[in-house]
Design an enzyme around this catalytic site. Structure first.
Site, PDB file in Angstrom:
ATOM      1  N   ASP A   1       0.799  -1.328  -0.076  1.00 26.86           N
ATOM      2  CA  ASP A   1      -0.028   0.137   0.026  1.00 26.86           C
ATOM      3  C   ASP A   1       0.837   1.005   0.001  1.00 26.86           C
ATOM      4  O   ASP A   1       1.956   1.264   0.535  1.00 26.86           O
ATOM      5  CB  ASP A   1      -1.068  -0.012   1.349  1.00 26.86           C
ATOM      6  CG  ASP A   1      -2.261   0.941   0.955  1.00 26.86           C
ATOM      7  OD1 ASP A   1      -3.186   0.256   1.263  1.00 26.86           O
ATOM      8  OD2 ASP A   1      -2.127   2.003   0.828  1.00 26.86           O
TER       9      ASP A   1
ATOM     10  N   PHE B   1      -6.480  -3.669  -5.167  1.00 27.07           N
ATOM     11  CA  PHE B   1      -7.789  -2.698  -4.614  1.00 27.07           C
ATOM     12  C   PHE B   1      -7.103  -1.256  -4.755  1.00 27.07           C
ATOM     13  O   PHE B   1      -7.847  -0.286  -4.682  1.00 27.07           O
ATOM     14  CB  PHE B   1      -7.699  -2.697  -2.933  1.00 27.07           C
ATOM     15  CG  PHE B   1      -8.577  -3.939  -2.753  1.00 27.07           C
ATOM     16  CD1 PHE B   1      -9.841  -3.882  -2.463  1.00 27.07           C
ATOM     17  CD2 PHE B   1      -7.974  -5.007  -2.141  1.00 27.07           C
ATOM     18  CE1 PHE B   1     -10.612  -5.320  -2.048  1.00 27.07           C
ATOM     19  CE2 PHE B   1      -8.519  -6.239  -1.778  1.00 27.07           C
ATOM     20  CZ  PHE B   1     -10.099  -6.197  -1.712  1.00 27.07           C
TER      21      PHE B   1
ATOM     22  N   ASN C   1      -2.707   6.871 -11.981  1.00 30.36           N
ATOM     23  CA  ASN C   1      -2.355   5.864 -10.823  1.00 30.36           C
ATOM     24  C   ASN C   1      -3.241   4.763 -11.352  1.00 30.36           C
ATOM     25  O   ASN C   1      -2.652   3.587 -11.121  1.00 30.36           O
ATOM     26  CB  ASN C   1      -3.127   6.615  -9.642  1.00 30.36           C
ATOM     27  CG  ASN C   1      -2.801   5.391  -8.149  1.00 30.36           C
ATOM     28  OD1 ASN C   1      -2.052   5.396  -7.505  1.00 30.36           O
ATOM     29  ND2 ASN C   1      -4.098   4.785  -7.871  1.00 30.36           N
TER      30      ASN C   1
ATOM     31  N   TYR D   1     -13.030   8.485 -13.161  1.00 28.35           N
ATOM     32  CA  TYR D   1     -12.745   7.502 -12.274  1.00 28.35           C
ATOM     33  C   TYR D   1     -13.389   5.955 -12.849  1.00 28.35           C
ATOM     34  O   TYR D   1     -12.726   5.135 -12.956  1.00 28.35           O
ATOM     35  CB  TYR D   1     -13.379   7.712 -10.852  1.00 28.35           C
ATOM     36  CG  TYR D   1     -13.564   6.484 -10.242  1.00 28.35           C
ATOM     37  CD1 TYR D   1     -12.599   5.836  -9.519  1.00 28.35           C
ATOM     38  CD2 TYR D   1     -15.036   5.810  -9.903  1.00 28.35           C
ATOM     39  CE1 TYR D   1     -12.648   4.602  -8.717  1.00 28.35           C
ATOM     40  CE2 TYR D   1     -15.146   4.849  -9.064  1.00 28.35           C
ATOM     41  CZ  TYR D   1     -13.986   3.968  -8.561  1.00 28.35           C
ATOM     42  OH  TYR D   1     -14.129   2.881  -7.826  1.00 28.35           O
TER      43      TYR D   1
ATOM     44  N   PHE E   1     -21.274  -2.399  -5.818  1.00 26.20           N
ATOM     45  CA  PHE E   1     -22.332  -1.447  -5.952  1.00 26.20           C
ATOM     46  C   PHE E   1     -21.842  -0.334  -4.453  1.00 26.20           C
ATOM     47  O   PHE E   1     -20.574  -0.133  -4.370  1.00 26.20           O
ATOM     48  CB  PHE E   1     -23.642  -1.835  -5.747  1.00 26.20           C
ATOM     49  CG  PHE E   1     -24.136  -2.228  -7.262  1.00 26.20           C
ATOM     50  CD1 PHE E   1     -23.397  -3.251  -7.978  1.00 26.20           C
ATOM     51  CD2 PHE E   1     -24.983  -1.453  -7.951  1.00 26.20           C
ATOM     52  CE1 PHE E   1     -23.536  -3.541  -9.268  1.00 26.20           C
ATOM     53  CE2 PHE E   1     -25.129  -1.467  -9.083  1.00 26.20           C
ATOM     54  CZ  PHE E   1     -24.613  -2.433  -9.846  1.00 26.20           C
TER      55      PHE E   1
ATOM     56  N   HIS F   1     -19.257   9.638   1.753  1.00 23.12           N
ATOM     57  CA  HIS F   1     -20.391   8.717   1.617  1.00 23.12           C
ATOM     58  C   HIS F   1     -21.500   8.740   2.496  1.00 23.12           C
ATOM     59  O   HIS F   1     -21.092   9.289   3.720  1.00 23.12           O
ATOM     60  CB  HIS F   1     -19.520   7.227   1.845  1.00 23.12           C
ATOM     61  CG  HIS F   1     -18.693   6.830   0.668  1.00 23.12           C
ATOM     62  ND1 HIS F   1     -17.271   6.781   0.755  1.00 23.12           N
ATOM     63  CD2 HIS F   1     -18.953   6.820  -0.812  1.00 23.12           C
ATOM     64  CE1 HIS F   1     -16.730   6.342  -0.540  1.00 23.12           C
ATOM     65  NE2 HIS F   1     -17.740   6.441  -1.297  1.00 23.12           N
TER      66      HIS F   1
ATOM     67  N   ASP G   1     -24.822  12.335  -9.692  1.00 22.52           N
ATOM     68  CA  ASP G   1     -25.622  11.355  -9.030  1.00 22.52           C
ATOM     69  C   ASP G   1     -26.427  10.693 -10.019  1.00 22.52           C
ATOM     70  O   ASP G   1     -27.194  11.403 -10.590  1.00 22.52           O
ATOM     71  CB  ASP G   1     -26.097  11.829  -7.837  1.00 22.52           C
ATOM     72  CG  ASP G   1     -25.373  11.741  -6.699  1.00 22.52           C
ATOM     73  OD1 ASP G   1     -24.237  11.271  -6.731  1.00 22.52           O
ATOM     74  OD2 ASP G   1     -25.445  12.473  -5.734  1.00 22.52           O
TER      75      ASP G   1
HETATM   76  N1  UDP Z   1     -25.752  11.678  -0.464  1.00 21.55           N
HETATM   77  C1  UDP Z   1     -26.345  12.546   0.340  1.00 21.55           C
HETATM   78  N2  UDP Z   1     -25.474  13.288   1.194  1.00 21.55           N
HETATM   79  C2  UDP Z   1     -24.172  13.058   1.617  1.00 21.55           C
HETATM   80  C3  UDP Z   1     -23.667  12.121   0.777  1.00 21.55           C
HETATM   81  C4  UDP Z   1     -24.454  11.337   0.025  1.00 21.55           C
HETATM   82  O1  UDP Z   1     -27.513  12.930  -0.064  1.00 21.55           O
HETATM   83  O2  UDP Z   1     -23.710  13.823   2.433  1.00 21.55           O
HETATM   84  C5  UDP Z   1     -26.479  10.628  -1.305  1.00 21.55           C
HETATM   85  C6  UDP Z   1     -25.753  10.951  -2.675  1.00 21.55           C
HETATM   86  O3  UDP Z   1     -26.469  11.920  -3.320  1.00 21.55           O
HETATM   87  C7  UDP Z   1     -26.364   9.404  -3.224  1.00 21.55           C
HETATM   88  C8  UDP Z   1     -26.291   8.554  -2.180  1.00 21.55           C
HETATM   89  O4  UDP Z   1     -26.183   9.311  -0.874  1.00 21.55           O
HETATM   90  O5  UDP Z   1     -27.537   9.615  -3.798  1.00 21.55           O
HETATM   91  C9  UDP Z   1     -25.088   7.693  -2.025  1.00 21.55           C
HETATM   92  O6  UDP Z   1     -23.941   8.302  -1.956  1.00 21.55           O
HETATM   93  P1  UDP Z   1     -22.623   7.946  -1.767  1.00 21.55           P
HETATM   94  O7  UDP Z   1     -21.633   9.069  -1.807  1.00 21.55           O
HETATM   95  O8  UDP Z   1     -22.454   7.198  -0.357  1.00 21.55           O
HETATM   96  O9  UDP Z   1     -22.253   6.777  -2.857  1.00 21.55           O
HETATM   97  P2  UDP Z   1     -22.295   6.874  -4.516  1.00 21.55           P
HETATM   98  O10 UDP Z   1     -23.386   6.135  -4.809  1.00 21.55           O
HETATM   99  O11 UDP Z   1     -22.196   8.253  -4.880  1.00 21.55           O
HETATM  100  O12 UDP Z   1     -21.004   6.132  -4.804  1.00 21.55           O
END
Ligand code: UDP
Length: 320
Positions: free
Chosen positions: A32, A74, A93, A142, A170, A188, A281
């Site tokens: 890592d 990873f 990267n 990404y 997911f 997240h 999103d």
């Molecule tokens: N989300 C949110 N507020 C936050 C972070 C995430 O409403 O502070 C929502 C985001 O818009 C998405 C869902 O939660 O619809 C999951 O987001 P996350 O960043 O956890 O994962 P992603 O699906 O983007 O990889």
């Protein structure tokens, strides 16, 4: 297949996989660069090599020092927004680094790899649940970088006999052993909900006007311990299967549903602020996971309540 190099094994999903492999009798070495990883997250008796994928010489030394049967890879930058701003960093990267790794594997004759891919390779879904045949049109660098590697792996199989599995995660969430989700910065939903419940600072709910029953986005949250298990199963199947697999539960939950479940699990109120949509999103992402059932015999054990319970428990026992 017992001697495993886990590259990026000090990260969130990586470290959970390392603990799982150790519990199942594998000999693990972690490599890592520790930019986002945590040395404290891996068992103390597992060798940790401070190596960056970009450093081809260091990779050569690593593969000279140990004998590996397989690699689990990873190590990637994984912030979607940052990848849009700094694509060079992501392609260098994630793509160049992986090519370095594959090159050293080819030279020393390590022919097995399990690779962390992502549902971000699908882009905006045209149908759900998303199966592995869904068109791949990533909408950010990404996702592009991960898709490029999937294609490279397939070409290496044809040309060099590489055995590979790309696991398209997911939404990984939850925690196990003595580790937790710990990203810096944290973006997240589930860890941020736990934080808001703890410190009383409201969480932003990004958009309430989506075409979903409650107006908020739907995601497929999968427990990190189920993901760890899937990596071991993928290693065990490499002889019979090369290709891609979705890892999701097949069940979608909206942002508002997550807040309600978190409040139920913790018995505390989660302060929220409704804000505008976050760029990039997708409305709805959840997996068809039949292929992982059939090929890996992988059946996610944990549901959303357990995911949030574990995330909350570790939020309150955090060590790093
Ligand atoms: N989300 C949110 N507020 C936050 C972070 C995430 O409403 O502070 C929502 C985001 O818009 C998405 C869902 O939660 O619809 C999951 O987001 P996350 O960043 O956890 O994962 P992603 O699906 O983007 O990889």
């Amino acid at each position: 297949m017992k001697n495993i190099l886990v590259f990026g094994g000090a990260g969130y999903i990586g470290s959970h996989t390392v603990w799982h492999l150790c519990e199942n009798g594998y000999n693990v070495v972690v490599a890592d660069n520790l930019i986002y990883g945590h040395a404290e997250a891996i068992p103390t008796d597992v060798p940790l090599e401070h190596v960056d994928l970009i450093d081809a010489n260091a990779l050569g030394e690593l593969f000279a020092k140990y004998t590996f049967d397989a690699v689990i890879h990873f190590a990637a930058f994984a912030y979607v927004g940052e990848s849009v701003e700094h694509p060079a960093k992501y392609y260098r990267n994630n793509v160049v680094g992986t090519l370095n790794l594959l090159e050293v594997m080819r030279i020393v004759g390590v022919k097995n790899i399990v690779f962390s891919s992502t549902c971000a390779t699908y882009g905006e879904p045209i149908y759900t649940p998303i199966d592995e045949e869904h068109p791949q049109n990533p909408i950010n660098p990404y996702g592009q970088s991960k898709l490029m590697i999937e294609k490279i792996l397939s070409d290496y199989e044809n040309a060099y006999g590489l055995r590979w599995v790309a696991l398209r995660y997911f939404n990984a969430a939850g925690a196990g052993w003595n580790i937790r989700e710990s990203h810096m910065p944290e973006t997240h939903l589930i860890p941020l909900v736990c934080c808001s419940i703890t410190n009383g600072n409201p969480i932003n709910i990004f958009g309430t006007d989506y075409d979903t029953p409650d107006g908020t986005c739907i995601r497929d949250y999968v427990h990190v311990m189920d993901l760890a298990n899937a990596h071991r199963l993928a290693l065990e199947k490499l002889e019979d299967f090369s290709g891609v697999l979705n890892l999701g539960t097949g069940i979608g939950k909206s942002v508002k549903e997550i807040i309600v479940i978190a409040e139920k699990v913790t018995g505390k109120k989660c302060p929220v602020v409704f804000t505008v949509r976050r760029p990039g999103d997708s409305t709805r992402l959840f997996a068809a996971n039949k292929k992982a059932h059939e090929i890996l015999e992988w059946f996610p054990e944990y549901g959303i309540e357990k995911i949030i319970t574990d995330a909350w428990m570790w939020e309150n026992n955090r060590r790093f």
